[in-house]
Design a protein around this motif. Structure first.
Motif, PDB file in Angstrom:
ATOM      1  N   LYS A 172     -48.423  -7.142  85.004  1.00 42.96           N
ATOM      2  CA  LYS A 172     -49.652  -6.747  84.297  1.00 42.96           C
ATOM      3  C   LYS A 172     -49.403  -6.766  82.786  1.00 42.96           C
ATOM      4  O   LYS A 172     -50.233  -7.259  82.017  1.00 42.96           O
ATOM      5  CB  LYS A 172     -50.097  -5.362  84.762  1.00 42.96           C
ATOM      6  CG  LYS A 172     -51.166  -4.691  83.907  1.00 42.96           C
ATOM      7  CD  LYS A 172     -52.488  -5.415  83.919  1.00 42.96           C
ATOM      8  CE  LYS A 172     -53.540  -4.568  83.189  1.00 42.96           C
ATOM      9  NZ  LYS A 172     -54.742  -5.326  82.889  1.00 42.96           N
TER      10      LYS A 172
ATOM     11  N   GLU B 252     -51.299  -9.152  80.014  1.00 40.18           N
ATOM     12  CA  GLU B 252     -51.971  -8.623  78.825  1.00 40.18           C
ATOM     13  C   GLU B 252     -51.378  -9.226  77.550  1.00 40.18           C
ATOM     14  O   GLU B 252     -52.102  -9.573  76.618  1.00 40.18           O
ATOM     15  CB  GLU B 252     -51.877  -7.095  78.794  1.00 40.18           C
ATOM     16  CG  GLU B 252     -52.740  -6.403  79.833  1.00 40.18           C
ATOM     17  CD  GLU B 252     -54.232  -6.504  79.563  1.00 40.18           C
ATOM     18  OE1 GLU B 252     -54.639  -6.645  78.388  1.00 40.18           O
ATOM     19  OE2 GLU B 252     -55.006  -6.453  80.538  1.00 40.18           O
TER      20      GLU B 252
ATOM     21  N   CYS C 261     -58.252  -7.113  80.694  1.00 39.57           N
ATOM     22  CA  CYS C 261     -58.760  -7.315  82.052  1.00 39.57           C
ATOM     23  C   CYS C 261     -58.408  -6.064  82.855  1.00 39.57           C
ATOM     24  O   CYS C 261     -57.229  -5.752  83.046  1.00 39.57           O
ATOM     25  CB  CYS C 261     -58.120  -8.555  82.674  1.00 39.57           C
ATOM     26  SG  CYS C 261     -58.741  -8.932  84.317  1.00 39.57           S
ATOM     27  N   SER C 262     -59.417  -5.338  83.296  1.00 42.96           N
ATOM     28  CA  SER C 262     -59.133  -4.107  84.032  1.00 42.96           C
ATOM     29  C   SER C 262     -58.524  -4.429  85.393  1.00 42.96           C
ATOM     30  O   SER C 262     -58.689  -5.531  85.923  1.00 42.96           O
ATOM     31  CB  SER C 262     -60.400  -3.265  84.190  1.00 42.96           C
ATOM     32  OG  SER C 262     -61.307  -3.917  85.047  1.00 42.96           O
ATOM     33  N   GLU C 263     -57.817  -3.463  85.931  1.00 44.70           N
ATOM     34  CA  GLU C 263     -57.154  -3.613  87.218  1.00 44.70           C
ATOM     35  C   GLU C 263     -57.417  -2.355  88.030  1.00 44.70           C
ATOM     36  O   GLU C 263     -57.293  -1.250  87.517  1.00 44.70           O
ATOM     37  CB  GLU C 263     -55.642  -3.802  86.993  1.00 44.70           C
ATOM     38  CG  GLU C 263     -54.834  -3.885  88.266  1.00 44.70           C
ATOM     39  CD  GLU C 263     -53.340  -3.986  87.983  1.00 44.70           C
ATOM     40  OE1 GLU C 263     -52.735  -4.953  88.443  1.00 44.70           O
ATOM     41  OE2 GLU C 263     -52.800  -3.074  87.313  1.00 44.70           O
ATOM     42  N   ASN C 264     -57.791  -2.522  89.294  1.00 45.50           N
ATOM     43  CA  ASN C 264     -57.992  -1.353  90.151  1.00 45.50           C
ATOM     44  C   ASN C 264     -56.855  -1.266  91.168  1.00 45.50           C
ATOM     45  O   ASN C 264     -56.057  -2.201  91.298  1.00 45.50           O
ATOM     46  CB  ASN C 264     -59.379  -1.390  90.814  1.00 45.50           C
ATOM     47  CG  ASN C 264     -59.559  -2.562  91.749  1.00 45.50           C
ATOM     48  OD1 ASN C 264     -58.757  -2.814  92.632  1.00 45.50           O
ATOM     49  ND2 ASN C 264     -60.645  -3.310  91.547  1.00 45.50           N
TER      50      ASN C 264
ATOM     51  N   ARG D 299     -55.645  -0.002  76.257  1.00 41.55           N
ATOM     52  CA  ARG D 299     -56.734  -0.962  76.057  1.00 41.55           C
ATOM     53  C   ARG D 299     -56.376  -2.200  76.857  1.00 41.55           C
ATOM     54  O   ARG D 299     -55.375  -2.855  76.621  1.00 41.55           O
ATOM     55  CB  ARG D 299     -56.892  -1.302  74.569  1.00 41.55           C
ATOM     56  CG  ARG D 299     -58.031  -2.274  74.303  1.00 41.55           C
ATOM     57  CD  ARG D 299     -58.166  -2.596  72.820  1.00 41.55           C
ATOM     58  NE  ARG D 299     -56.952  -3.094  72.215  1.00 41.55           N
ATOM     59  CZ  ARG D 299     -56.499  -4.345  72.302  1.00 41.55           C
ATOM     60  NH1 ARG D 299     -57.160  -5.244  72.990  1.00 41.55           N
ATOM     61  NH2 ARG D 299     -55.387  -4.691  71.686  1.00 41.55           N
ATOM     62  N   ASN D 300     -57.201  -2.519  77.830  1.00 41.48           N
ATOM     63  CA  ASN D 300     -56.964  -3.652  78.720  1.00 41.48           C
ATOM     64  C   ASN D 300     -57.900  -4.799  78.380  1.00 41.48           C
ATOM     65  O   ASN D 300     -59.086  -4.576  78.148  1.00 41.48           O
ATOM     66  CB  ASN D 300     -57.260  -3.246  80.170  1.00 41.48           C
ATOM     67  CG  ASN D 300     -56.266  -2.272  80.738  1.00 41.48           C
ATOM     68  OD1 ASN D 300     -55.375  -2.672  81.455  1.00 41.48           O
ATOM     69  ND2 ASN D 300     -56.416  -0.994  80.432  1.00 41.48           N
TER      70      ASN D 300
ATOM     71  N   THR E  77     -59.489   2.778  88.686  1.00 37.26           N
ATOM     72  CA  THR E  77     -58.945   1.894  87.652  1.00 37.26           C
ATOM     73  C   THR E  77     -57.565   2.371  87.214  1.00 37.26           C
ATOM     74  O   THR E  77     -57.328   3.561  87.073  1.00 37.26           O
ATOM     75  CB  THR E  77     -59.898   1.860  86.437  1.00 37.26           C
ATOM     76  OG1 THR E  77     -61.192   1.474  86.894  1.00 37.26           O
ATOM     77  CG2 THR E  77     -59.424   0.871  85.400  1.00 37.26           C
TER      78      THR E  77
ATOM     79  N   TRP F 295     -54.158   2.012  84.433  1.00 36.37           N
ATOM     80  CA  TRP F 295     -53.864   1.863  83.012  1.00 36.37           C
ATOM     81  C   TRP F 295     -54.943   2.518  82.146  1.00 36.37           C
ATOM     82  O   TRP F 295     -55.378   1.945  81.145  1.00 36.37           O
ATOM     83  CB  TRP F 295     -53.692   0.389  82.628  1.00 36.37           C
ATOM     84  CG  TRP F 295     -52.597  -0.308  83.376  1.00 36.37           C
ATOM     85  CD1 TRP F 295     -52.742  -1.027  84.520  1.00 36.37           C
ATOM     86  CD2 TRP F 295     -51.206  -0.335  83.056  1.00 36.37           C
ATOM     87  NE1 TRP F 295     -51.524  -1.516  84.927  1.00 36.37           N
ATOM     88  CE2 TRP F 295     -50.569  -1.112  84.039  1.00 36.37           C
ATOM     89  CE3 TRP F 295     -50.451   0.203  82.016  1.00 36.37           C
ATOM     90  CZ2 TRP F 295     -49.200  -1.349  84.026  1.00 36.37           C
ATOM     91  CZ3 TRP F 295     -49.090  -0.037  82.011  1.00 36.37           C
ATOM     92  CH2 TRP F 295     -48.477  -0.802  83.006  1.00 36.37           C
ATOM     93  N   GLY F 296     -55.358   3.710  82.514  1.00 32.96           N
ATOM     94  CA  GLY F 296     -56.460   4.388  81.854  1.00 32.96           C
ATOM     95  C   GLY F 296     -56.232   4.718  80.383  1.00 32.96           C
ATOM     96  O   GLY F 296     -57.202   4.862  79.647  1.00 32.96           O
TER      97      GLY F 296
END
Length: 192
Positions: free
Chosen positions: A142, A146, A25-28, A22-23, A16, A18-19
């Protein structure tokens, strides 16, 4: 370890990005790498077909972008504030990326290693700048995605990334920013 390269590549979907943020929508890194490949291909085409400038082959840029974060399968995604905290850490992390890139290459049949080497190690002098520009562009997109959801967590990142993109000497990136980027802030109905 031979012939495990492709199995490791399939694990990109578990890393993942952008650790520290706070997302909504997560992105891998698999999703990210695909987007960077599309953008790198586009930037190289814009350079050649619209701006009529010499540059790297668009297909080579797309392939290199698919593998540009491959070492993160083994290292994880180190957040940007840590990775670029100071030159010493940045250089040490580049060494770590290279070591793990070499480790991944060792998982290929010897006859194929040379086919992936420049892409995994990101050392093609013509292709790498296009991939890096596309990587920044994907990060900015991204942020825009967001922000569209009302997530202000990405506001400062968006400003910093835009400043860094504008500082690059990359006419095809500037063309994309001026001609295409606004569409990413629109919703589906507005795009039609």
């Amino acid at each position: 370890m031979a012939n495990e390269f492709y199995a490791f590549m399939s694990r990109m979907r578990y890393i993942t990005r952008w650790g520290l943020m706070r997302n909504t929508c997560s992105e891998n890194i698999q999703e990210h790498s695909h987007q960077v490949a599309v953008l790198a291909h586009a930037l190289a085409l814009i350079r050649r077909e619209i701006l009529h400038l010499d540059g790297p082959d668009p297909d080579r840029c797309a392939v290199a972008a698919l593998y540009h974060d491959a070492s993160e399968i083994l290292t994880g995604d180190l957040p940007t504030p840590i990775k670029y905290y100071n030159p010493e850490i940045r250089n040490a992390y580049k060494q770590v990326e290279r070591i793990y890139g070499e480790r991944l290459l060792d998982m290929l049949p010897p006859q194929l290693r040379h086919c992936y080497e420049h892409d995994v190690l990101e050392d093609d002098e013509l292709v790498t700048p296009v991939v890096k520009a596309a990587d920044k562009l994907a990060a900015y997109i991204k942020c825009v995605e967001e922000q569209k959801t009302g997530n202000t967590e990405f506001d400062s990142a968006a400003r910093q990334i835009m400043d860094s993109m504008r500082a690059l000497e990359c006419p095809e990136l500037n063309w994309f920013i001026d001609e295409c980027l606004d569409a990413f802030s629109k919703n589906l109905d507005e795009l039609r």
